[in-house]
Design a protein around this motif. Structure first.
Motif, PDB file in Angstrom:
ATOM      1  N   ASN A 161       0.931  -1.145  -0.050  1.00 39.80           N
ATOM      2  CA  ASN A 161       0.130   0.068   0.127  1.00 39.80           C
ATOM      3  C   ASN A 161       0.562   1.154   0.000  1.00 39.80           C
ATOM      4  O   ASN A 161       0.336   2.476   0.594  1.00 39.80           O
ATOM      5  N   ASN A 162       1.967   1.236  -0.513  1.00 37.98           N
ATOM      6  CA  ASN A 162       3.015   2.361  -0.536  1.00 37.98           C
ATOM      7  C   ASN A 162       3.316   3.310   0.997  1.00 37.98           C
ATOM      8  O   ASN A 162       3.373   3.998   1.027  1.00 37.98           O
ATOM      9  N   ARG A 163       3.104   2.196   1.789  1.00 35.88           N
ATOM     10  CA  ARG A 163       3.075   2.762   3.214  1.00 35.88           C
ATOM     11  C   ARG A 163       4.693   3.164   3.454  1.00 35.88           C
ATOM     12  O   ARG A 163       4.881   3.950   4.447  1.00 35.88           O
ATOM     13  N   GLN A 164       5.599   2.437   2.833  1.00 37.95           N
ATOM     14  CA  GLN A 164       7.064   2.786   3.001  1.00 37.95           C
ATOM     15  C   GLN A 164       7.519   2.838   4.518  1.00 37.95           C
ATOM     16  O   GLN A 164       7.889   3.848   4.790  1.00 37.95           O
ATOM     17  N   ILE A 208       1.153   9.748   2.168  1.00 41.29           N
ATOM     18  CA  ILE A 208       1.946   8.884   1.170  1.00 41.29           C
ATOM     19  C   ILE A 208       0.790   8.132   0.220  1.00 41.29           C
ATOM     20  O   ILE A 208       1.303   7.256  -0.449  1.00 41.29           O
ATOM     21  N   ILE A 229       4.598   3.583  11.862  1.00 41.74           N
ATOM     22  CA  ILE A 229       4.024   3.291  10.495  1.00 41.74           C
ATOM     23  C   ILE A 229       3.092   2.205  10.367  1.00 41.74           C
ATOM     24  O   ILE A 229       1.828   2.480  10.198  1.00 41.74           O
ATOM     25  N   ARG A 262       8.815   8.865   0.333  1.00 36.20           N
ATOM     26  CA  ARG A 262       9.303   9.585   1.231  1.00 36.20           C
ATOM     27  C   ARG A 262      10.966   9.956   0.968  1.00 36.20           C
ATOM     28  O   ARG A 262      11.593   9.123   0.101  1.00 36.20           O
TER      29      ARG A 262
END
Lengths: 192, 192
Positions: A41-44, B167, A94, B182
């Motif tokens: 989910n592109n949470r990085q 994000i 996160i 990021r």
């Protein structure tokens, strides 16, 4: 280099020319590969701890597990140890579960290292509580994976798994490290 | 292509030219990248289920989750769906916990796809019980990850995360898909 050659070149190496320097900019270039690799989910949620000094490397090294399948070898001797480490951390502020993210980023980094003529090893069997303690890694970060990096000083070859099905890697009498790989036919359970 | 360019090119794509054919040999070449990618203790527990026919693809598609962050979009329409799938399975007769292995292999495969001018998406949010049922996947195999592959038919760009820290990816009025990343400074918690 094309992906086929790069993936073949990117073996797990565990003995290095320890005097070879890996500078900060090279390490940051590897992190840039992780930066643009996918995450759920592109949470990085991944963060990175870099080390390339003899002092910090020496703090990290004793807490790593090396080559479980080689029973008579406890890891690289002084002089053949990694020149740098990238510790992949999961930022629990996160998310709490990092799924496939660390594997994805680790592979981007290791392929990038292979492209630079470097090599190394993804180490999951680190004593994480000890690493956290000696490096003073904040509790906010889960320690997920340690990437050891250096200039390889050993020969590693792959071969097809034999009839006995034994996938354990081994060293031969000339100190070459052999890695048996399962054949494609065994990996593809539904072909097209 | 060097790793920097390849990683940048390897975006997650979710809309494709569905009429584009991905043949079996191309899929097997991607599996060969996984074959030579690292796995924990070289156990090589991953197996692969290939699909590239309209019939089997249509059995897989309804059970996939697409782009959770795009609330008004339920996934690609007929005509823009993937041409092929690689389902990454964990062989529980080899081990029970697959750790970082599926992420490593998935990234090798997706980078290999990008090199071929293909693209796709790693999908963790599949209804695995339904997939197992429609494909008749033996219980021996855990369903770990679905890789959707096709000829991309959308534009995807990356940008630096804004000051609000959001994000979530989004589509603009010209239907371009934007992915905030990021900055490096936020990813490296211990620099050298």
């Amino acid at each position: 280099m094309n992906m086929k050659d790069l993936v073949r070149k990117s073996r797990s190496y565990r003995r290095f020319n320890q005097s070879y320097d890996i500078n900060g900019e090279a390490l940051r270039d590897l992190i840039r590969l992780a930066q643009y690799s996918p995450t759920g989910n592109n949470r990085q949620p991944l963060k990175f701890w870099l080390s390339n000094t003899p002092e910090m490397n020496a703090m990290i090294f004793p807490h790593l597990g090396w080559a479980g399948a080689l029973k008579d070898w406890n890891g690289p001797e002084e002089g053949e140890r990694p020149s740098a480490y990238i510790i992949i951390l999961g930022d629990t502020s996160i998310k709490k579960n990092f799924g496939v993210d660390p594997g994805i980023s680790a592979q981007s980094i290791m392929l990038g290292a292979a492209e630079l003529g470097l090599g190394g090893c993804m180490i999951g069997s680190a004593r994480k509580d000890r690493l956290r303690q000696v490096l003073d890694i904040p509790k906010q970060y889960d320690i997920l994976l340690v990437l050891a990096l250096g200039k390889p000083a050993e020969k590693v070859v792959t071969e097809t798994v034999g009839e006995d099905g034994d996938i354990r890697y081994y060293r031969d009498e000339e100190d070459v490290h052999h890695v048996p790989k399962r054949p494609l036919s065994e990996l593809v359970v539904h072909d097209v």
